[in-house]
Motif scaffolding. Structure first.
Motif, short mmCIF file in Angstrom:
data_model
loop_
_atom_site.label_atom_id
_atom_site.label_comp_id
_atom_site.label_asym_id
_atom_site.label_seq_id
_atom_site.Cartn_x
_atom_site.Cartn_y
_atom_site.Cartn_z
N GLU A 50 -77.97 51.43 85.82
CA GLU A 50 -77.04 51.01 86.86
C GLU A 50 -75.95 50.15 86.22
OE1 GLU A 50 -79.37 50.72 91.06
OE2 GLU A 50 -79.50 48.98 89.77
N ALA A 51 -74.69 50.58 86.37
CA ALA A 51 -73.59 49.87 85.73
C ALA A 51 -73.32 48.51 86.35
CB ALA A 51 -72.32 50.72 85.77
N GLY A 52 -73.73 48.31 87.59
CA GLY A 52 -73.54 47.02 88.24
C GLY A 52 -72.17 46.85 88.85
N THR A 53 -71.89 45.63 89.25
CA THR A 53 -70.64 45.32 89.96
C THR A 53 -69.84 44.22 89.27
OG1 THR A 53 -71.85 43.75 91.38
CG2 THR A 53 -71.59 46.01 92.19
N GLY A 54 -70.05 44.01 87.98
CA GLY A 54 -69.30 42.99 87.26
C GLY A 54 -69.67 41.59 87.70
N GLY A 55 -68.64 40.72 87.81
CA GLY A 55 -68.87 39.34 88.20
C GLY A 55 -67.57 38.56 88.23
N ASP A 56 -67.62 37.26 87.98
CA ASP A 56 -66.46 36.38 88.11
C ASP A 56 -65.80 36.04 86.77
OD1 ASP A 56 -66.89 36.24 90.86
OD2 ASP A 56 -68.29 34.56 90.64
N GLN A 57 -66.37 36.49 85.66
CA GLN A 57 -65.80 36.16 84.36
C GLN A 57 -64.60 37.06 84.05
OE1 GLN A 57 -70.29 35.29 82.59
NE2 GLN A 57 -68.81 36.34 81.29
N THR A 58 -63.56 36.48 83.46
CA THR A 58 -62.39 37.27 83.07
C THR A 58 -61.99 36.88 81.65
OG1 THR A 58 -60.88 35.62 84.00
CG2 THR A 58 -61.52 37.46 85.43
N TYR B 138 -60.15 43.02 83.90
CA TYR B 138 -61.55 43.29 84.16
C TYR B 138 -62.26 42.02 84.64
CZ TYR B 138 -61.09 47.81 81.80
OH TYR B 138 -60.73 49.09 81.45
N PHE B 139 -63.30 42.23 85.45
CA PHE B 139 -64.08 41.12 85.98
C PHE B 139 -65.55 41.37 85.63
CE2 PHE B 139 -60.29 41.72 88.46
CZ PHE B 139 -59.77 40.43 88.56
N ALA B 140 -66.14 40.41 84.93
CA ALA B 140 -67.43 40.66 84.30
C ALA B 140 -68.52 39.71 84.80
CB ALA B 140 -67.29 40.52 82.78
N GLY B 141 -69.74 40.14 84.55
CA GLY B 141 -70.90 39.34 84.88
C GLY B 141 -72.15 40.02 84.35
N TYR B 142 -73.27 39.77 85.01
CA TYR B 142 -74.56 40.29 84.54
C TYR B 142 -75.31 40.94 85.70
CZ TYR B 142 -73.34 37.83 80.33
OH TYR B 142 -72.68 37.43 79.21
N SER B 143 -74.66 41.92 86.30
CA SER B 143 -75.25 42.62 87.45
C SER B 143 -75.78 44.00 87.08
CB SER B 143 -74.21 42.75 88.56
OG SER B 143 -73.01 43.34 88.08
N GLY B 144 -75.76 44.36 85.79
CA GLY B 144 -76.30 45.65 85.37
C GLY B 144 -77.82 45.64 85.35
N SER C 126 -72.12 43.66 82.69
CA SER C 126 -71.43 44.57 83.60
C SER C 126 -69.99 44.12 83.73
CB SER C 126 -72.12 44.56 84.97
OG SER C 126 -71.38 45.30 85.92
N THR C 127 -69.08 45.07 83.82
CA THR C 127 -67.68 44.73 84.00
C THR C 127 -67.03 45.76 84.93
OG1 THR C 127 -65.61 44.22 82.83
CG2 THR C 127 -66.91 46.04 81.97
N VAL C 128 -66.07 45.29 85.73
CA VAL C 128 -65.39 46.14 86.72
C VAL C 128 -63.89 46.09 86.44
CG1 VAL C 128 -64.84 46.41 89.17
CG2 VAL C 128 -67.17 45.88 88.47
N ASP C 129 -63.24 47.24 86.46
CA ASP C 129 -61.80 47.26 86.18
C ASP C 129 -61.01 46.98 87.45
OD1 ASP C 129 -61.59 49.64 87.66
OD2 ASP C 129 -61.49 50.91 85.89
N SER C 130 -59.69 46.98 87.32
CA SER C 130 -58.83 46.61 88.44
C SER C 130 -58.91 47.59 89.59
CB SER C 130 -57.38 46.50 87.96
OG SER C 130 -56.94 47.73 87.40
N GLY C 131 -59.40 48.79 89.34
CA GLY C 131 -59.55 49.79 90.40
C GLY C 131 -60.91 49.79 91.05
N CYS D 60 -64.79 40.65 74.22
CA CYS D 60 -63.80 39.66 74.60
C CYS D 60 -62.79 40.13 75.65
CB CYS D 60 -63.10 39.20 73.33
SG CYS D 60 -61.99 37.83 73.52
N PRO D 61 -62.12 41.28 75.50
CA PRO D 61 -61.10 41.67 76.48
C PRO D 61 -61.65 41.95 77.87
CG PRO D 61 -60.88 42.91 74.43
CD PRO D 61 -62.21 42.23 74.38
N HIS D 62 -62.97 42.16 77.97
CA HIS D 62 -63.58 42.45 79.27
C HIS D 62 -64.25 41.24 79.89
CE1 HIS D 62 -63.26 46.46 77.36
NE2 HIS D 62 -62.97 46.84 78.58
N GLY D 63 -64.01 40.05 79.31
CA GLY D 63 -64.64 38.85 79.84
C GLY D 63 -66.07 38.66 79.42
N LEU D 64 -66.51 39.39 78.38
CA LEU D 64 -67.89 39.30 77.89
C LEU D 64 -67.87 39.08 76.38
CD1 LEU D 64 -69.39 42.28 79.91
CD2 LEU D 64 -70.00 39.88 80.22
N PRO D 65 -67.37 37.94 75.91
CA PRO D 65 -67.22 37.73 74.46
C PRO D 65 -68.51 37.81 73.68
CG PRO D 65 -66.91 35.67 75.67
CD PRO D 65 -66.92 36.76 76.69
#
Length: 313
Positions: free
Chosen positions: A31-39, A56-62, A82-87, A112-117
């Motif tokens: 499950e790819a998840g829904t990202g999170g609040d990290q950018t 992108y907005f990232a987190g740990y929902s995968g 997990s990370t979610v793009d602008s769409g 790093c560019p996806h908010g998950l360094p």
């Protein structure tokens, strides 16, 4: 005779991606998840806008889940990157595979560019207690091994991902075979020591093919592509050494799932290439390995599916 029918097996999944049956007979799903609040933060050297899908907005929902025979689900591994793009499209755990009774999960994007360094594209081993261990740093390999051809790098128009798009994975013997879609790489990974080998670079002809899924039969490997710049997709056949490929199948639509059943190769087409990203237009098709003929089994049977697997039944 009555045609095939589709029934719901399990519900309540969050951006499900690749799937496989485990040695216990149960279905395992990434499950790819829904990202999170990290950018990404420009101050830390991570540009928030680097391609047409930023930010992108990232987190740990995968997660990785197990689906029992009655359709109920159990969490096998949680809190995965997990990370979610602008769409709104989600990326993270994108495929699962077993070597023996050991489960591995492929993390599609990150860094790093996806908010998950601290969480880069990688293959993770799922331990018995649900924790994970990084066994292959795909991000580092990608940085050190550029493809033969990159179409463009202008952030205003490019769809290139700096860390790659490692979308699908299968197991064979002691190895994991990984498909990198964005730059057209087919890799072989030894999870025992993290060794990564390039089996083939599909951009060798100075074109984008966007391979996305692989399956195997005997000594041959079959790779479905998403097509180039809106053009028709391909279904390629590689020999065991990946010395090159042929295109024996009559394929046009983007292929996101492949599975052999008997002497027939089945494929899932996410939509028609001349009518992209339209919901409820997926096709289930077969390909005759002798003639290459494509035959539709079901049309419009699903909305933007992402895989196909043959079950023990």
């Amino acid at each position: 005779a009555a045609g095939p029918t589709v029934t719901t097996y399990a519900t309540g999944l969050t951006n499900p991606r690749g799937l496989t049956f485990g040695p216990d007979g149960h279905l395992y799903v990434a499950e790819a998840g829904t990202g999170g609040d990290q950018t990404a933060t420009d101050e830390a050297g991570c540009p928030a806008d680097f391609n047409v899908f930023s930010p992108y907005f990232a987190g740990y929902s995968g997660r990785v889940i197990r689906v029992l025979a009655n359709g109920t689900t159990q969490t096998v591994a949680a809190n995965l990157p997990s990370t979610v793009d602008s769409g709104g499209s989600g990326f993270g755990p994108t495929d699962v595979a077993f070597i023996g009774d050991q489960l591995y999960v492929l993390i599609e994007m990150g860094g790093c560019p996806h908010g998950l360094p601290d969480d880069l594209p990688a293959i993770l081993r799922v331990n018995k207690d649900g924790s994970t261990t990084n066994v292959a740093n795909l991000n580092a390999w990608h940085a050190a091994n550029p493809p033969n051809f990159i179409k463009d790098t202008d952030p205003a128009i490019t769809d290139q991902e700096p860390g790659g798009v490692f979308h699908s994975m299968i197991a064979h013997g002691k190895y994991l075979y990984v498909v990198e879609t964005n730059r057209g790489m087919l890799l072989r990974v030894d999870p025992r020591n993290g060794t990564i080998e390039k089996m083939y670079d599909m951009s060798i002809d100075n074109a984008e093919h966007n391979p996305i899924v692989m399956t195997r039969r005997g000594n041959d490997y079959f790779v479905g592509t998403f097509g180039e710049d809106g053009g028709p997709a391909e279904l390629a056949k590689f020999d065991k050494d990946f010395s090159g490929y042929s295109l024996p199948f009559q394929s046009l639509n983007p292929i996101v799932g492949l599975a052999w059943h008997g002497n027939r190769l089945y494929g899932v087409e996410i939509f028609n290439y001349d009518n992209p990203w339209v919901p409820d237009t997926a096709n289930l098709v077969t390909f005759d390995p002798r003639t290459g003929e494509r035959r539709q089994v079901l049309t419009g049977f699903a909305s933007l599916p992402n895989g196909l697997v043959k079950g023990p039944d």
